[in-house]
Design a protein around this motif. Structure first.
Motif, PDB file in Angstrom:
ATOM      1  N   SER A  17       0.346  -1.279  -0.239  1.00 21.71           N
ATOM      2  CA  SER A  17       0.071  -0.326  -0.173  1.00 21.71           C
ATOM      3  C   SER A  17       0.917   1.375  -0.216  1.00 21.71           C
ATOM      4  O   SER A  17       0.171   2.581  -0.128  1.00 21.71           O
ATOM      5  N   GLY A  18       2.436   0.866   0.121  1.00 24.64           N
ATOM      6  CA  GLY A  18       2.769   2.270   0.391  1.00 24.64           C
ATOM      7  C   GLY A  18       3.660   2.989  -0.962  1.00 24.64           C
ATOM      8  O   GLY A  18       4.005   4.101  -1.310  1.00 24.64           O
ATOM      9  N   THR A  19       3.834   1.860  -2.440  1.00 22.03           N
ATOM     10  CA  THR A  19       3.819   2.466  -3.391  1.00 22.03           C
ATOM     11  C   THR A  19       2.270   3.094  -4.068  1.00 22.03           C
ATOM     12  O   THR A  19       1.342   3.512  -3.871  1.00 22.03           O
ATOM     13  N   VAL A  20       3.617   4.906  -4.821  1.00 13.12           N
ATOM     14  CA  VAL A  20       2.576   5.434  -5.158  1.00 13.12           C
ATOM     15  C   VAL A  20       2.029   5.222  -6.104  1.00 13.12           C
ATOM     16  O   VAL A  20       3.034   5.761  -7.567  1.00 13.12           O
ATOM     17  N   TRP A  21       1.042   5.200  -6.723  1.00 12.05           N
ATOM     18  CA  TRP A  21       1.027   4.916  -8.541  1.00 12.05           C
ATOM     19  C   TRP A  21      -0.107   5.869  -9.017  1.00 12.05           C
ATOM     20  O   TRP A  21      -0.500   5.281 -10.214  1.00 12.05           O
ATOM     21  N   LYS A  22      -1.066   6.561  -8.470  1.00 10.88           N
ATOM     22  CA  LYS A  22      -1.858   7.560  -9.353  1.00 10.88           C
ATOM     23  C   LYS A  22      -0.869   8.732  -9.680  1.00 10.88           C
ATOM     24  O   LYS A  22      -2.139   9.199 -10.576  1.00 10.88           O
ATOM     25  N   THR A  23      -0.149   8.647  -9.189  1.00 16.01           N
ATOM     26  CA  THR A  23       0.721  10.090  -9.535  1.00 16.01           C
ATOM     27  C   THR A  23       1.114  10.255 -11.384  1.00 16.01           C
ATOM     28  O   THR A  23       1.138   8.901 -11.404  1.00 16.01           O
ATOM     29  N   PRO A  24       1.323  11.407 -12.045  1.00 14.34           N
ATOM     30  CA  PRO A  24       1.863  11.474 -13.337  1.00 14.34           C
ATOM     31  C   PRO A  24       3.394  10.673 -13.100  1.00 14.34           C
ATOM     32  O   PRO A  24       3.515  10.266 -13.926  1.00 14.34           O
ATOM     33  N   GLU A  25       4.303  11.004 -12.022  1.00 14.71           N
ATOM     34  CA  GLU A  25       5.546  10.697 -11.966  1.00 14.71           C
ATOM     35  C   GLU A  25       5.053   8.995 -11.945  1.00 14.71           C
ATOM     36  O   GLU A  25       6.771   8.165 -12.279  1.00 14.71           O
ATOM     37  N   ALA A  26       4.327   8.608 -11.845  1.00 14.97           N
ATOM     38  CA  ALA A  26       4.536   6.577 -11.432  1.00 14.97           C
ATOM     39  C   ALA A  26       4.573   6.386 -12.586  1.00 14.97           C
ATOM     40  O   ALA A  26       3.408   6.525 -13.747  1.00 14.97           O
ATOM     41  N   GLY A  27       5.567   5.372 -12.611  1.00 12.55           N
ATOM     42  CA  GLY A  27       5.572   4.255 -13.749  1.00 12.55           C
ATOM     43  C   GLY A  27       5.258   2.665 -13.523  1.00 12.55           C
ATOM     44  O   GLY A  27       4.488   2.909 -12.505  1.00 12.55           O
ATOM     45  N   SER A  28       5.504   2.327 -14.211  1.00 11.54           N
ATOM     46  CA  SER A  28       4.300   0.732 -14.146  1.00 11.54           C
ATOM     47  C   SER A  28       5.202   0.030 -13.161  1.00 11.54           C
ATOM     48  O   SER A  28       5.956  -0.307 -13.264  1.00 11.54           O
ATOM     49  N   GLN A  29       4.375  -1.088 -12.767  1.00 16.85           N
ATOM     50  CA  GLN A  29       4.716  -2.243 -12.421  1.00 16.85           C
ATOM     51  C   GLN A  29       5.150  -3.202 -12.356  1.00 16.85           C
ATOM     52  O   GLN A  29       5.493  -4.442 -11.764  1.00 16.85           O
TER      53      GLN A  29
END
Length: 469
Positions: free
Chosen positions: A22-34
């Motif tokens: 739950s710690g990875t920020v995934w909604k921001t535009p800076e986030a890349g693919s997991q």
């Protein structure tokens, strides 16, 4: 280089790429693919540029559930660890490659062979993070649901690890023909079969691979129970610890040292690297603002309610996230395993009553309270590059830890601030290496020859027996 008195110890860093969290920020535009290879490539190459010792992949064997449904708010899923690490070995040179692999749902000869393969093709950079699982919910994925009693999980794991070690050690240092003039491929005696007879499996296996440059894979372990600590003291090279605060780290170090000595190993045989979070900026005020932003991105209203629902055992959708914690007791007495170890076995009624008192005393609403619980307790370093470096200097001087395993809150750029700004500060203080010590992970962690330790006792037929406790 600074003229300061250099402390005795140098810290090492690793990066922990979580598979379910739950710690990875995934909604921001800076986030890349997991899941795209490019995210992993960029992250590990940044880490290697920063002379990180290891790249550590977590494991999630089943998608988490929430109130009986697949949980869809957090990051979940990641390519197979050993497949991914083999690909990453080709685009890196020195950094270690750590695969989390479960002793309950693998077979020792097969896993030992796959880990030895990674160790060979990477030039001696492989490691195994040993984990145990015994719940039927996870086991349902492997036609083995609930077959292992909770009390047996470390007995089984120890027999598994012991078997793997004997497989890796069954070849000598120079068992392969040096050139084409030799009479046979095996320059020495052919490898002796490794045998194990146990409660859950029996094998007779001759290893198909020679030793790597580091002899055998490095062993990590993260269990924090008394059984887990004793297991690590006997078997592990590195502990991925949950004790990141300085005072807690000192207590943990003393405990592990005592257990390691009791196991007949040198006091310094096991390295300790707490899991940690770093939120950094040029100034204290910028770091504080970034910290606030990160928590807001990690925990929104939906996530905050879902977090509490794991302990209350029912939907809290009717509550205002900016209102107080529920004023009624949980529907369940203990949380289950369906959303991970953080929720497993918690005494829900007792815990949530204490939470209500804490939130009331501090004037915190649901959103504020849950955000305050996110991150690694005692293992979050928030501040300017210089101030955090000062703090880490205290850790190095104390000898409480050997380094930190960093969980980035953003992929793939989550290490950029650390490598570009914090690492030079640490190097200036003499508490962080300016280059890799060698080509293998053992060298870069400061570990010795694993075969120097006295071998475990075996019977005259080289057969091991696993006895359940």
């Amino acid at each position: 280089m600074s003229t300061r008195n250099q402390p005795k110890n140098q810290l090492r860093l690793g990066v922990f790429f979580q598979g379910v969290n739950s710690g990875t920020v995934w909604k921001t535009p800076e986030a890349g693919s997991q899941t795209d290879f490019e995210s992993f490539r960029r992250l590990i190459q940044t880490a290697e540029r920063g002379i990180f010792s290891a790249f550590f992949l977590g494991e999630g064997l089943r998608l988490r559930e929430h109130l009986g449904q697949i949980h869809d708010l957090d990051v979940a899923g990641r390519p197979d660890a050993q497949t991914l690490l083999a690909a990453l070995a080709a685009v890196t040179n020195r950094i270690g490659l750590v695969a989390t692999q479960n002793t309950t749902y693998n077979d020792p000869a097969d896993l030992a062979h796959r880990l030895a393969s990674l160790d060979l093709i990477s030039g001696g950079r492989a490691a195994w993070n040993i984990v145990t699982t015994d719940n039927a919910w996870t086991g349902a994925n492997f036609r083995r649901g609930g077959y292992l009693d909770h009390a047996d999980r470390y007995t089984h794991a120890e027999a598994f690890v012991d078997t793997a070690k004997r497989i890796w050690d069954s070849w000598g240092r120079e068992d392969i023909a040096a050139n084409g003039s030799e009479k046979a491929w095996f320059a020495g005696d052919t490898p002796e079969p490794v045998e194990h007879t146990g409660k859950h499996y029996s094998i007779s296996y001759a290893s198909r691979l020679p030793r790597s440059a580091q002899i055998r894979p490095v062993l990590f372990q993260a269990g924090d129970s008394a059984e887990g600590r004793d297991f690590a003291a006997r078997q592990a090279d590195v502990i991925f610890s949950a004790h990141g605060g300085l005072e807690a780290a000192k207590v943990f170090r003393a405990d592990i040292t005592a257990r390691t000595l009791k196991a007949g190993r040198p006091a310094s045989a096991v390295k300790i690297m707490p899991g940690s979070e770093f939120i950094l900026a040029a100034t204290e005020s910028e770091a504080a603002e970034k910290h606030r932003w990160v928590r807001e991105q990690q925990i929104g209203p939906q996530q905050a309610l879902a977090y509490l629902e794991q302990f209350w055992g029912e939907s809290l959708a009717g509550l205002d996230p900016e209102g107080p914690l529920p004023d009624f007791d949980p529907k369940i007495s203990e949380s289950d395993v369906t959303r991970g170890s953080g929720f497993q076995g918690a005494k829900a009624v007792e815990l949530t009553r204490a939470w209500r008192e804490t939130a009331k005393d501090r004037g915190l609403n649901i959103l504020e309270f849950v955000r305050g619980k996110s991150g690694r307790v005692g293992g979050s370093f928030v501040g300017s590059y210089a101030r955090v470096a000062d703090t880490l200097e205290q850790y190095a001087e104390s000898g409480a830890v050997d380094g930190f395993n960093i969980t980035p809150w953003l992929i793939p750029s989550g290490l950029d601030d650390i490598v570009n700004h914090l690492v030079p500060e640490l190097q200036e203080r003499g508490i962080y290496p300016t280059d890799y010590a060698g080509d293998t992970l053992r060298e870069n962690l400061g570990l010795g020859d694993p075969t120097d330790a006295a071998p475990a006792a075996s019977n005259e037929n080289n057969t091991r027996y696993e006895v359940a406790v």
